[in-house]
Enzyme design. Sequence first.
Site, PDB file in Angstrom:
ATOM      1  CE  LYS A   1      -0.327  -0.373   5.026  1.00 47.10           C
ATOM      2  NZ  LYS A   1      -1.190  -0.787   6.145  1.00 47.10           N
TER       3      LYS A   1
ATOM      4  NE  ARG B   1      -7.104   0.171  11.059  1.00 47.37           N
ATOM      5  CZ  ARG B   1      -5.849  -0.011  10.650  1.00 47.37           C
ATOM      6  NH1 ARG B   1      -4.979   0.994  10.677  1.00 47.37           N
ATOM      7  NH2 ARG B   1      -5.439  -1.175  10.219  1.00 47.37           N
TER       8      ARG B   1
ATOM      9  CG  HIS C   1      -3.862  -4.211  11.918  1.00 51.24           C
ATOM     10  ND1 HIS C   1      -2.821  -4.777  11.208  1.00 51.24           N
ATOM     11  CD2 HIS C   1      -3.506  -2.924  12.148  1.00 51.24           C
ATOM     12  CE1 HIS C   1      -1.872  -3.855  11.025  1.00 51.24           C
ATOM     13  NE2 HIS C   1      -2.262  -2.729  11.579  1.00 51.24           N
TER      14      HIS C   1
ATOM     15  NE  ARG D   1      -2.607  -8.259   7.726  1.00 53.50           N
ATOM     16  CZ  ARG D   1      -3.226  -8.572   8.871  1.00 53.50           C
ATOM     17  NH1 ARG D   1      -3.852  -9.728   9.006  1.00 53.50           N
ATOM     18  NH2 ARG D   1      -3.247  -7.716   9.870  1.00 53.50           N
TER      19      ARG D   1
ATOM     20  CE1 TYR E   1      10.551  32.035   2.923  1.00 51.87           C
ATOM     21  CE2 TYR E   1      10.931  29.662   2.807  1.00 51.87           C
ATOM     22  CZ  TYR E   1      10.553  30.853   2.193  1.00 51.87           C
ATOM     23  OH  TYR E   1      10.191  30.856   0.885  1.00 51.87           O
TER      24      TYR E   1
ATOM     25  CB  CYS F   1      12.670  26.225   1.562  1.00 49.42           C
ATOM     26  SG  CYS F   1      13.842  27.334   2.378  1.00 49.42           S
TER      27      CYS F   1
ATOM     28  CG  ASP G   1      10.374  24.224  -4.042  1.00 48.21           C
ATOM     29  OD1 ASP G   1       9.548  23.307  -4.090  1.00 48.21           O
ATOM     30  OD2 ASP G   1      10.077  25.435  -4.070  1.00 48.21           O
TER      31      ASP G   1
HETATM   32  C1  LIG Z   1      -0.364  -1.756   6.810  1.00 48.63           C
HETATM   33  C2  LIG Z   1      -0.880  -3.042   7.278  1.00 48.63           C
HETATM   34  C3  LIG Z   1      -0.014  -4.130   7.487  1.00 48.63           C
HETATM   35  C4  LIG Z   1       1.496  -4.009   7.396  1.00 48.63           C
HETATM   36  O1  LIG Z   1       1.972  -3.311   8.529  1.00 48.63           O
HETATM   37  P1  LIG Z   1       3.530  -3.160   8.819  1.00 48.63           P
HETATM   38  O2  LIG Z   1       3.596  -2.642  10.193  1.00 48.63           O
HETATM   39  O3  LIG Z   1       4.042  -2.194   7.792  1.00 48.63           O
HETATM   40  O4  LIG Z   1       4.135  -4.497   8.653  1.00 48.63           O
HETATM   41  C5  LIG Z   1      -0.572  -5.350   7.808  1.00 48.63           C
HETATM   42  N1  LIG Z   1      -1.913  -5.492   7.951  1.00 48.63           N
HETATM   43  C6  LIG Z   1      -2.766  -4.446   7.794  1.00 48.63           C
HETATM   44  C7  LIG Z   1      -4.224  -4.670   7.974  1.00 48.63           C
HETATM   45  C8  LIG Z   1      -2.285  -3.205   7.470  1.00 48.63           C
HETATM   46  O5  LIG Z   1      -3.135  -2.179   7.322  1.00 48.63           O
END
Ligand SMILES: *Cc1c(COP(=O)(O)O)cnc(C)c1O
Length: 376
Positions: free
Chosen positions: A39, A137, A166, A222, A266, A313, A315
């Site tokens: 992602k 969530r 998660h 994952r 700045y 800044c 850029d």
């Molecule tokens: C982003 C995400 C992961 C991966 O998380 P990391 O901490 O980058 O390994 C796994 N599962 C879900 C549902 C996520 O949203």
Amino acid sequence: MSDPLIERPSRIVVDLDAIAGNLQAIRARVQRPVMAIVKANAYGHGLVPVARQLQAHGVERLGVAFVEEGIALRRAGITLPILVLGGIYAPQVGQYLRHDLEITVSSLDKLRQVEAAAEALGRRARIHLKIDTGMERIGVHSYSCGPFIEAALASPWCEIVGIYSHLACADDPAAGMTALQLERFAEACAHFPRLGAPMPLRHLANSGGVLHFPQTWLDLVRPGLILYGVSPDPAARMDPALRPALSLRSRVVYFKVVRAGRSVSYGATWTAPTDTRVITVPLGYGDGYPRALSNRGQVLVRGVRRPVVGRICMDQFMVDLGPDGTAYNEDEVVLIGRQGTQAITVEELAAQAGTIPYEILTGLNERIPRSYLGAG
Ligand SMILES: *Cc1c(COP(=O)(O)O)cnc(C)c1O
């Protein structure tokens, strides 16, 4: 793409061999199939080149956050199973089915939406049931998910590929939350045998889970961040086999002497204590180099760590070489990565900027050209 006449002196270099090596290291560690998380433009590394590399190295599955990311992968010819991890937005449900993307189903309502779309298109949906075990969530609470699982099992238009949750605190090896979440997840999974149904793929482990909690590996892991060789918690132990894949490089475009007492950038937040040599680097917060690194960050010039001075800044930003430092226009400046014997890590920048490595990487935006080493 590599025409120096049109390309900026700043670039991200992604070592695809490092990503393949990290996949191998994760596999060796968990001895389970891997759903590689790509992602947010593969955590800034480039969605399609990273996905192609992972596919070429035999990863079992990919995970993305949004349906658009899955569609981009399909358009690039990626044929692996792809799970969209985010909650579904009803008007997009048909898109998952048209592009053969696996769907996260996180409530009974969403299940009904998926069923309706699948029936309308005459295509069975491949779904993963999302259980909430402590993030609050998305997902059905583990303590009340019985009817949800029953409904999914009864649906002729849905094939249950997986069930997942998660982890909220897996980057901290000492946190008790993970054991609690694991227990709640097991409670949810127990509905399958109770209902006489085969167990789908159970998955729970993000990077922290892979590093610190073997009990969470279950049927599939994952990992996201560690696939790119970056640690979710700089204080915790990292697998030494994992190597950072991304470096961020630019070049000197201006060199000057700043006289003692003159301020830089700045807000005039930094004043030269003596006559000193200062270079300008053509990259800034408009590229995703955090403004929070103003007067805090460091870069590598000619193999030496040098401080960012004054505010960053949009850029450009300035670096102090000291009264005797040298650098010439077009010299390389390393913002992330190695130069000589020194290295600047994403973890280090995150700590200096008061954020996490994830935000540093995903903030590096499309304005910076990306080039790839070791493409298979
Ligand atoms: C982003 C995400 C992961 C991966 O998380 P990391 O901490 O980058 O390994 C796994 N599962 C879900 C549902 C996520 O949203």
